[in-house]
Scaffold this motif. Sequence first.
Motif, PDB file in Angstrom:
ATOM      1  N   ALA A   1       0.850  -1.196   0.000  1.00 49.05           N
ATOM      2  CA  ALA A   1       0.000   0.000   0.000  1.00 49.05           C
ATOM      3  C   ALA A   1       0.879   1.238   0.000  1.00 49.05           C
ATOM      4  N   THR A   2       0.242   2.384  -0.151  1.00 47.25           N
ATOM      5  CA  THR A   2       0.893   3.664   0.102  1.00 47.25           C
ATOM      6  C   THR A   2       0.026   4.422   1.095  1.00 47.25           C
ATOM      7  N   GLU A   3       0.605   5.389   1.774  1.00 51.68           N
ATOM      8  CA  GLU A   3      -0.116   6.044   2.863  1.00 51.68           C
ATOM      9  C   GLU A   3       0.233   7.529   2.911  1.00 51.68           C
ATOM     10  N   TYR A   4      -0.804   8.355   3.025  1.00 53.18           N
ATOM     11  CA  TYR A   4      -0.570   9.774   3.290  1.00 53.18           C
ATOM     12  C   TYR A   4      -0.132   9.914   4.750  1.00 53.18           C
ATOM     13  N   ASN A   5       0.900  10.727   4.990  1.00 53.27           N
ATOM     14  CA  ASN A   5       1.336  10.949   6.362  1.00 53.27           C
ATOM     15  C   ASN A   5       1.867  12.355   6.504  1.00 53.27           C
ATOM     16  N   ARG A   6       1.437  13.037   7.553  1.00 57.06           N
ATOM     17  CA  ARG A   6       1.751  14.455   7.715  1.00 57.06           C
ATOM     18  C   ARG A   6       3.214  14.709   8.048  1.00 57.06           C
ATOM     19  N   TYR A   7       3.984  13.689   8.428  1.00 57.17           N
ATOM     20  CA  TYR A   7       5.380  13.896   8.796  1.00 57.17           C
ATOM     21  C   TYR A   7       6.323  13.916   7.593  1.00 57.17           C
ATOM     22  N   TYR A   8       5.849  13.508   6.424  1.00 60.91           N
ATOM     23  CA  TYR A   8       6.735  13.322   5.277  1.00 60.91           C
ATOM     24  C   TYR A   8       6.442  14.337   4.182  1.00 60.91           C
TER      25      TYR A   8
ATOM     26  N   LEU B   1      -2.084  -2.690  10.997  1.00 58.19           N
ATOM     27  CA  LEU B   1      -0.988  -1.737  11.155  1.00 58.19           C
ATOM     28  C   LEU B   1      -0.550  -1.260   9.785  1.00 58.19           C
ATOM     29  N   ILE B   2      -0.425   0.049   9.625  1.00 60.94           N
ATOM     30  CA  ILE B   2       0.134   0.604   8.391  1.00 60.94           C
ATOM     31  C   ILE B   2       1.579   0.959   8.697  1.00 60.94           C
TER      32      ILE B   2
ATOM     33  N   GLY C   1      10.240   0.979   8.693  1.00 62.84           N
ATOM     34  CA  GLY C   1       9.377   0.138   9.515  1.00 62.84           C
ATOM     35  C   GLY C   1       8.639   0.915  10.574  1.00 62.84           C
ATOM     36  N   ARG C   2       8.378   2.183  10.308  1.00 62.13           N
ATOM     37  CA  ARG C   2       7.662   3.031  11.258  1.00 62.13           C
ATOM     38  C   ARG C   2       6.163   2.758  11.176  1.00 62.13           C
ATOM     39  N   THR C   3       5.501   2.646  12.320  1.00 64.25           N
ATOM     40  CA  THR C   3       4.052   2.464  12.335  1.00 64.25           C
ATOM     41  C   THR C   3       3.389   3.816  12.116  1.00 64.25           C
ATOM     42  N   LEU C   4       2.762   3.966  10.951  1.00 62.61           N
ATOM     43  CA  LEU C   4       2.133   5.235  10.592  1.00 62.61           C
ATOM     44  C   LEU C   4       0.732   5.357  11.174  1.00 62.61           C
TER      45      LEU C   4
ATOM     46  N   GLN D   1       0.700  16.277  23.989  1.00 64.71           N
ATOM     47  CA  GLN D   1       0.124  16.066  22.665  1.00 64.71           C
ATOM     48  C   GLN D   1       0.305  14.606  22.257  1.00 64.71           C
ATOM     49  N   LEU D   2      -0.705  14.071  21.564  1.00 61.13           N
ATOM     50  CA  LEU D   2      -0.650  12.680  21.127  1.00 61.13           C
ATOM     51  C   LEU D   2       0.488  12.490  20.127  1.00 61.13           C
ATOM     52  N   TYR D   3       1.362  11.556  20.429  1.00 62.18           N
ATOM     53  CA  TYR D   3       2.463  11.198  19.536  1.00 62.18           C
ATOM     54  C   TYR D   3       2.140   9.829  18.959  1.00 62.18           C
ATOM     55  N   MET D   4       1.883   9.771  17.644  1.00 65.21           N
ATOM     56  CA  MET D   4       1.373   8.549  17.036  1.00 65.21           C
ATOM     57  C   MET D   4       2.352   7.393  17.152  1.00 65.21           C
ATOM     58  N   ASP D   5       3.652   7.664  17.155  1.00 63.40           N
ATOM     59  CA  ASP D   5       4.628   6.576  17.251  1.00 63.40           C
ATOM     60  C   ASP D   5       4.447   5.774  18.538  1.00 63.40           C
TER      61      ASP D   5
END
Length: 497
Positions: free
Chosen positions: A147-154, A174-175, A181-184, A404-408
């Motif tokens: 898959a591909t994933e939109y992510n605000r950190y990149y 898990l994406i 290997g970061r969990t997005l 603040q929520l840190y997704m990692d």
Amino acid sequence: MTSAKTKGRVATWHRWLGWIMVIPLAGWVVSAAVMTFVTMNAQNGLAGVYRLNPYNSVDLPLSAATVTPDALLTRIKSEYGIDRLFWLRLQSRGPHLWYVAKPTPTSLAMTFDARSGERLDPLPDSLLEVVAGEALIGSSVVGLKDATEYNRYYDVERVPAAWVDVAGAQPARLIISRDEGRTLRRLNIETQRFEWWYRTFHVNQFSANIGLWTTWLYACAVGVLLLTAFGYLLFWWRRPRSSQRQSGNESAAPSHVAQSARARSLHRKLGVVGGGTLSLQLLVGSYLWLSLGPLEDPFRGKTSFNRSWAAGFSTESTLDPPGSVLERVSPNLPKLSRPVQAVEWRMGGSRPIWAITTRLDEVPLVFHSDGTPLDRLPSELAGAMARQEMIGTPAFAYIGSSPQLYMDLNKPIPTYQFRFEDRGKTDVFVSQTTGQIIQRRPQFWRIFTPFLDTHTFAITGSKPIDTLLLAIFLLLVLGMLVTGVIVQLPFIKRKEF
């Protein structure tokens, strides 16, 4: 005075628009109800609650890495032409030791085997299964899909990733990114159900082509707005005559005609009450999707990325090997039953710092390069570090501190909040520990909340009352749809005017 011909045309347009819009409207109503039900008792919202594995499954000492940090830096400069790094991390993953190099704060990372020096990214399925299998306590991999994933950190449009389904004590999807290997994202059963209803029936995104399906979505919204406008016109035109026609003819009419007349009367009443609210919700919903769909980059703060970033440390730097780092910080580490999970070399402003991860479910411990602990960065330094990552390096003001929520880690961590004088007037939340930007919230984001509250009927602040108001609205719209269909059933013969 409006002519009968014009009234007849409006009635025809209203009827045909009703038939065309009944399915999208029903999808919006039903999906809104399902999504509300799914999140009714959801802990931590759509982020869910997960117990992350605190340790790697294999006790690998980081000193077992045979490739030194300096050797890797030399290779990164000579083979890839990269002059600076945001950070370099050595970590254990199952039976593997990896170096992860981050060239800029928003770029994809580069991953290398710490024993052979082989470059591993994009990570193959076999390595992603190792990562995913150890991500959550008591869960194991049962399926993987590219898959591909939109992510605000990149700063890339889509991050190469995989959807990995895990089963066991914590079933989830898990994406996971293929760069390091970061969990997005993590989706439990409830969030997967919400996502399916949201994408399929609420915003009608049937593929990754946002432009195509946004055009369809907005066309439907315009259709419903016209449908509502025509309905109000018909109500206004017919209101003096409706009671006369019903009182004179309803008793003598066949049962199915009388049923249609009752449905028509109810449809008009529901339409008068619910039509305006529906129109407001469509306008607000269109704005919300504009934020979360076509304009997600400025909404998430991506347009504030400084793509000419030139901080960090040089690839010509000399870094202490992991064994020396651990030996120097060991007097100030808590008593450990397992090996250190990761060592990260980065800069704290102009000074080198080390981030030592003793548990994968906790923020790292940070040390100066002489081994002395650094409990938290001064707010001035954290702001200055964040400024280097903002386009144009604008001036900023310190607002305060907040979790603040840190997704990692899937939990809140202590952050500083700064407001930058960039084009988006962006609020930036920075980790008090490492100086990493955790969240960017431009003004575009900040004005989003009142619209979202309106759309979800979060009006009174009382969840039971707000849910009741939303339920009444959804029943109104559903009633409009059902009575409209009954009125327009093809076997019912009637005269419009």
